[in-house]
Enzyme design. Sequence first.
Site, short mmCIF file in Angstrom:
data_model
loop_
_atom_site.label_atom_id
_atom_site.label_comp_id
_atom_site.label_asym_id
_atom_site.label_seq_id
_atom_site.Cartn_x
_atom_site.Cartn_y
_atom_site.Cartn_z
N HIS A 27 -24.28 -8.02 -38.65
CA HIS A 27 -23.12 -7.14 -38.61
C HIS A 27 -22.63 -6.85 -40.03
CE1 HIS A 27 -23.05 -8.25 -34.39
NE2 HIS A 27 -21.98 -7.51 -34.16
N GLU A 55 0.85 -1.19 0.00
CA GLU A 55 0.00 0.00 0.00
C GLU A 55 0.89 1.25 0.00
OE1 GLU A 55 -3.47 1.96 2.87
OE2 GLU A 55 -2.02 0.55 3.71
N HIS A 56 1.80 1.34 0.96
CA HIS A 56 2.74 2.45 1.07
C HIS A 56 4.17 1.93 0.89
CE1 HIS A 56 -0.39 4.97 3.04
NE2 HIS A 56 -0.68 3.87 3.73
#
Length: 442
Positions: A427, A334-335
């Site tokens: 298509h 995280e950090h």
Amino acid sequence: MINPVAWHELSVLSSAQRDELLTRSEADLGPYLERAKPIIEAVRREGDVAIARFALEFDKAPVDADRLLATEAEFDAAFAELDPELIETLRYSADNIRRFHEAQMPPEMWMKEIRPGVLVGERATPIDSVACYAPRGKGSFPSVTLMTTIPATVAKVPNPILLTPPGADGRIDAATLVAARLGGVEKVYRVGGAQSVAAAAYGTQSIPRCVKIVGPGSPWVVAAKRLLSDRIDTGLPAGPSESLILADETANGRIAALDLIIESEHGPDSSAFLVTWSREVAETARAAIPEYWLQMSELRTGFSQTVLGGTSGGIVLVETPEEAYAFINDYAPEHLQVISTEPLEHLSHIRNAAEILLGEYAAGSIANYMMGPNCVLPTSGWARTHSALGVRDYMKFSTIGQMTRTGFDEMAPHTHRFATYEGFDAHANAVSGLRLAAWKSN
């Protein structure tokens, strides 16, 4: 009693022992998932009445089912109660966070011509309703309130709300109310835990149903988000705090020790490692940590000792920089703080980290409160695929395509060939002579 700081020499660890260092506290949500199910069901059926009951049961807080929403008088009391200097600090922090997120805002729309007569682009619009969550179990977090509400208002979310647990007196934390108003959010509800996620997902008599919920929380919150992910967008996975400090041989070991303790004091379910190939830096940091514990409260020291004394934290000594980089990228923290006189030399080797702080001046606490980038970050290794919370989390992007006849004439034959190969008749027909005939008949 001061417990020793855990020492992990990576080269002598088995593969299983290394994997244990990478495992987070919320890896096994099984018990929480089972216990969260009846809470969620009760909120779905009973709404505010269930929320009031759970507030008393889990938070020991007397809450009236008819008074979940903070009143104007409560906001006024919060501003009157807080130290004016703290309010000024909250304003200063809010201004920095707002400046960062305003700079992060994408253009409202962009278009680019990729072929003659073929324009493509994107249009950004805010999400209709977002619930911001600010936890309170191990303290109050007006910082999280600022980090979640400000990007919501910068992104122009029309109906942001804040959910936060009540204290034992049934009141909402005063600084959280002030932070909410500074963040531009006036609807603040006293509800936490799994029941808050259920309230946002289903809506109650007073809490509006939201299409997304953001913000970190306990394993109860994480479990409820997982159970309700088919009802509400649960945003990035943000659980208990975690950090890695990468320190090379030029680092000050005592600074590394100070910054290692930052995330470890959040709670016993946090994680924090100092990773270094310098035995001198490692030993200096290890010796300094107990000194710093003596400067902390008994509660926070207890949390930090639990984290730094086991397999969720401590010193990781590696033999080479390459081993350090590999451990960091596997951990995906995280950090991450890089303490070095030349931190940019290490940056190119880091692939997986939600937040990267460079140098000994970029203390994690400054980043958490003041620097501006968001401190709500993916945990448990999700930094491999997720980014920090930001304005994009409060927006969705519509792709846009526009075409002239020139562009159609170039792309239609290729499209017809592609569609025919895949067996999609309609298509192919849409770009065939049938379309040309329809144009001529008009």
